[in-house]
Design an enzyme around this catalytic site. Structure first.
Site, short mmCIF file in Angstrom:
data_model
loop_
_atom_site.label_atom_id
_atom_site.label_comp_id
_atom_site.label_asym_id
_atom_site.label_seq_id
_atom_site.Cartn_x
_atom_site.Cartn_y
_atom_site.Cartn_z
CG HIS A 98 0.28 -9.07 2.23
ND1 HIS A 98 0.64 -10.13 3.04
CD2 HIS A 98 -0.89 -8.58 2.74
CE1 HIS A 98 -0.27 -10.27 3.98
NE2 HIS A 98 -1.21 -9.34 3.83
CG ASP A 103 -2.37 -0.32 0.82
OD1 ASP A 103 -2.59 -0.46 -0.40
OD2 ASP A 103 -3.23 -0.46 1.70
CE LYS A 112 5.29 -2.73 -3.43
NZ LYS A 112 4.63 -2.31 -2.17
CB THR A 113 0.70 -1.10 -8.19
OG1 THR A 113 1.28 -2.27 -7.61
CG2 THR A 113 -0.01 -1.48 -9.48
N1 LIG Z 1 -2.96 10.29 -2.07
C1 LIG Z 1 -2.19 9.45 -2.71
N2 LIG Z 1 -2.55 8.18 -2.73
C2 LIG Z 1 -1.73 7.30 -3.38
C3 LIG Z 1 -0.56 7.73 -4.01
N3 LIG Z 1 0.05 6.64 -4.56
C4 LIG Z 1 -0.74 5.59 -4.29
N4 LIG Z 1 -1.82 5.98 -3.58
C5 LIG Z 1 -2.88 5.08 -3.12
O1 LIG Z 1 -2.35 4.15 -2.19
C6 LIG Z 1 -3.00 2.90 -2.33
C7 LIG Z 1 -2.01 1.79 -2.57
O2 LIG Z 1 -1.37 1.97 -3.81
P1 LIG Z 1 -0.71 0.80 -4.58
O3 LIG Z 1 0.00 1.38 -5.74
O4 LIG Z 1 -1.66 -0.29 -4.85
O5 LIG Z 1 0.33 0.31 -3.48
P2 LIG Z 1 1.32 -0.91 -3.55
O6 LIG Z 1 0.75 -1.97 -2.66
O7 LIG Z 1 2.62 -0.42 -3.02
O8 LIG Z 1 1.42 -1.36 -4.99
C8 LIG Z 1 -3.98 3.05 -3.49
O9 LIG Z 1 -5.26 3.26 -2.98
C9 LIG Z 1 -3.48 4.26 -4.23
O10 LIG Z 1 -4.49 4.96 -4.90
C10 LIG Z 1 -0.21 9.11 -3.96
O11 LIG Z 1 0.81 9.59 -4.47
N5 LIG Z 1 -1.07 9.92 -3.28
MG LIG Z 2 1.25 -3.12 -5.78
#
Ligand SMILES: Nc1nc2c(ncn2[C@@H]2O[C@H](COP(=O)(O)OP(=O)(O)O)[C@@H](O)[C@H]2O)c(=O)[nH]1
Ligand SMILES: [Mg+2]
Length: 635
Positions: free
Chosen positions: A64, A14, A17-18
């Site tokens: 995770h 979360d 990254k993605t």
């Molecule tokens: N406010 C904000 N939310 C973000 C940003 N980058 C990611 N998110 C949110 O954080 C959550 C997790 O992002 P995700 O890319 O799936 O995280 P991952 O698990 O690292 O791949 C999602 O709901 C995204 O929309 C950002 O720069 N700003």
């Molecule tokens: Mg991800």
């Protein structure tokens, strides 16, 4: 010039990254329906980013903790890492864990993105950045750029692109590698095409129409088609993501963790000898979970230096794996606890296929240590030492000692002329040995023959079964090859199937010498009616055992000729009758001669004529057709 590199993401779940990869590339790496539904990354996803001269394959990994195995599969073959830390969360457990794993996997380049900067204050950002700096101190990311980003506001994205280019430029030019290797990370079936596998090309290059070995299973499959970023291509090489369509490969025969490699170079093994750095206390015989490339499996850890390895200590160990792994010299690997929850250590493969060692086996353990050295010739010598009587083949050195195929010949020759390996032809194949192994086998062979000579003082030559005890420790073909080597060097003398140590001659007592002379005279005087051994023993009043030893000696000297198991002929009496029989056979033509005619010709009895005729058949002087003898092939 265009360069192909792989960028891998890393960081806690979360942390964005993605989302960041989507912002950079427009590609959503969360492709599985479950990933979409739950909004988390479960498996690795892929994207492409072209920046400047760099064509980047991107591997987005899950954060995770339950999917660390997928993170590790994705990290195999990564050139640079993008460590992602969310500004609102800062450093979290998988931030640390991923960083640790990247270090174990020897990733050397990378950069850091602080994400979600739109959510926090400037002061908070300063604190997070300080925490990140502290985290990466002493690692490959110690001096890496830290870029503050937000996918919501678009902050820092341009800066991030520029920083990626700068890091790519720092990734030194790497040789493509002379042979192909790819860890498979995905498998699917394409309607009308068959099985397709994907992975990051670790080394080498390969083209459509060429064949690759599938390991650990072992089959060889032809490449029917290649794709890169969904486009058909003719070749793929190191640093590229590749999709490979293999002809005739059944879907169920292949899975994540299999390897594709140039055929005949890699032999899977259940015993991996490794150099290991402990990240947690490691115990001897501890059950562990091993990650190697995209493969993973259960193993028992056998420590070779001490019964325990404390955190930060480096030691030699063996991983006794439940299933064979296609490991290659210097492959990085991660060792986790048996339930795959915690990282216990990391290291690299030094040797595969070795038997299991014990701590007290000091010599092989030292050789193993030498396999860790930078100099390839040093490693080949150590490999030969470890192989012992099994020897090594040149091609084996490619995967097991990390030697480039093009350098093999020169290296082997140099090692040979320096006396550090010894080449022998064993069972028709070239093999290289540790000289010490061969020299001690030579000494053993000479010693066994010398002992046998002492046991049988009248024998000039001895049968090879003298060497029987050696076959417990040495392959019979190797013993044979070393005997040939001793014969070629003039240290053993061969006489037909018999052998003698050079310089050892039969030592006869005075009585034996007298008896031998009497035996030879008796046989010469007997003409075509030589005595049977028991009769001879009686006439000469010599024990039968001594008579048969001395008769053997006379045979070895060529004075007596064995006609059958009981009958011997003096050579002076044999030559004239062979000539006589040959002449008479020539005269007889196709009529031939019967045994009775030969008996009369030699003025002897049937008792001698029958075995003589059989002897003549054997040596090719005569040839039996029904009841008669005709001229043989070698009159
Ligand atoms: N406010 C904000 N939310 C973000 C940003 N980058 C990611 N998110 C949110 O954080 C959550 C997790 O992002 P995700 O890319 O799936 O995280 P991952 O698990 O690292 O791949 C999602 O709901 C995204 O929309 C950002 O720069 N700003
Ligand atoms: Mg991800």
């Amino acid at each position: 010039m265009r360069r192909d590199l792989i960028l891998g993401t890393a960081g806690h779940i979360d942390h964005g990254k993605t989302a960041l990869i989507r912002a950079l590339t427009g590609i959503d790496c969360d492709r599985l329906p479950e990933e979409k539904a739950r909004g988390i990354t479960i498996d690795i996803g892929f994207a492409r980013l072209t920046l400047d001269d760099f064509d980047l394959g991107i591997v987005d990994v899950p954060g995770h903790e339950r999917f660390i195995r997928n993170m590790l599969a994705g990290a195999a073959g990564v050139d640079l890492a993008l460590l992602v830390v969310a500004a609102d969360d800062s450093v979290m457990p998988q931030t640390r864990e991923h960083l640790e794993l990247l270090q174990i996997l020897r990733v050397q380049h990378g950069l850091i993105a602080i994400t979600k900067c739109d959510l926090v204050s400037a002061e908070r950002l300063e604190r997070v950045e300080a925490e990140v700096r502290k985290l990466v101190a002493g690692t490959f990311l110690a001096k890496a750029p830290i870029i503050r980003t937000s996918v919501v506001t678009g902050q820092g994205l341009e800066e991030l692109r520029a920083a990626i280019v700068a890091v790519c430029q720092r990734v030194g030019p790497r040789p493509i590698g002379e042979w192909f290797r790819l860890w498979i990370d995905r498998v699917f079936v394409l309607q009308g095409h068959g099985t397709v596998v994907t992975g990051t090309v670790e080394s080498g290059s390969v083209g459509v129409g060429e064949s690759l070995a599938l390991l650990p299973a072992g089959g060889v499959y032809r490449i029917r088609g290649l794709q890169r970023h969904d486009q058909p291509v003719d070749r793929v090489s190191r640093g590229m993501r590749a999709a490979i369509n293999l002809a005739g490969l059944p879907r169920e025969a292949v899975y994540r963790g299999c390897m594709l490699a140039t055929p005949d170079l890699v032999t899977p093994s259940t015993v991996l000898s490794v150099e290991l750095t402990a990240y947690a206390p490691l115990r001897h015989r501890q059950p562990v979970h091993v990650h190697l490339g995209t493969a993973e499996g259960l193993a028992v850890l056998a420590l070779l230096d001490a019964p325990e390895l404390r955190p930060r200590a480096v030691g030699l160990a063996q991983l006794l794996c439940r299933d064979p792994l296609a490991a290659v010299w210097d492959d990085p690997l991660v060792v986790r606890d048996s339930s795959d929850q915690h990282t216990l250590g990391g290291g690299r493969v030094l040797q595969t296929g070795l038997g299991s060692l014990r701590r007290r086996h000091t010599q092989p353990v030292q050789l193993l240590r030498r396999l860790g050295e930078a100099e390839p010739s040093e490693r080949i010598a150590a490999l030969a030492g470890l192989a012992g009587p099994a020897g090594i083949s040149a091609t084996e050195c490619v995967a097991r000692a990390g030697v480039n195929p093009s350098e093999l010949d020169t290296l082997m020759q140099r090692l040979q002329s320096d006396g550090r390996v010894l080449r022998l032809t064993v069972a028709g194949r070239s093999a290289w040995f540790d000289p010490q192994t061969i020299h001690s086998l030579e000494e053993r062979i000479l010693q066994l023959f010398t002992e046998a000579h002492a046991q049988a003082p009248t024998a000039t030559h001895l049968p090879r079964r003298v060497l029987q005890s050696l076959t417990l420790r040495y392959p019979a073909e190797l013993v044979q090859a070393v005997v040939d080597r001793l014969v070629a060097a003039g240290r053993l003398l061969a006489s037909g199937p018999l052998l003698a140590v050079a310089g050892v001659s039969p030592s006869l007592t005075e009585a034996q010498a007298r008896w031998l002379a009497q035996i030879e005279t008796t046989y010469r005087d007997a003409g075509c009616s030589p005595p049977a051994l028991p009769d001879l023993a009686q006439t000469l009043r010599v024990p039968l055992q001594s008579i048969s030893e001395l008769v053997h000696l006379a045979v070895n000297r060529g004075v007596l000729v064995p006609i059958n198991a009981e009958l011997y002929w003096h050579r002076d009496n044999l030559e004239p009758i062979k000539r006589l029989v040959a002449e008479r056979l020539a005269a007889a033509g196709p009529e031939g001669l019967t045994v009775a005619q030969i008996r009369d010709l030699l003025s002897t009895t049937r008792k001698y004529a029958v075995p003589l005729c059989e002897y003549f058949d054997r040596i090719g002087l005569t040839r039996r057709v029904g009841d008669v003898r005709l001229m043989g092939r070698t009159p």
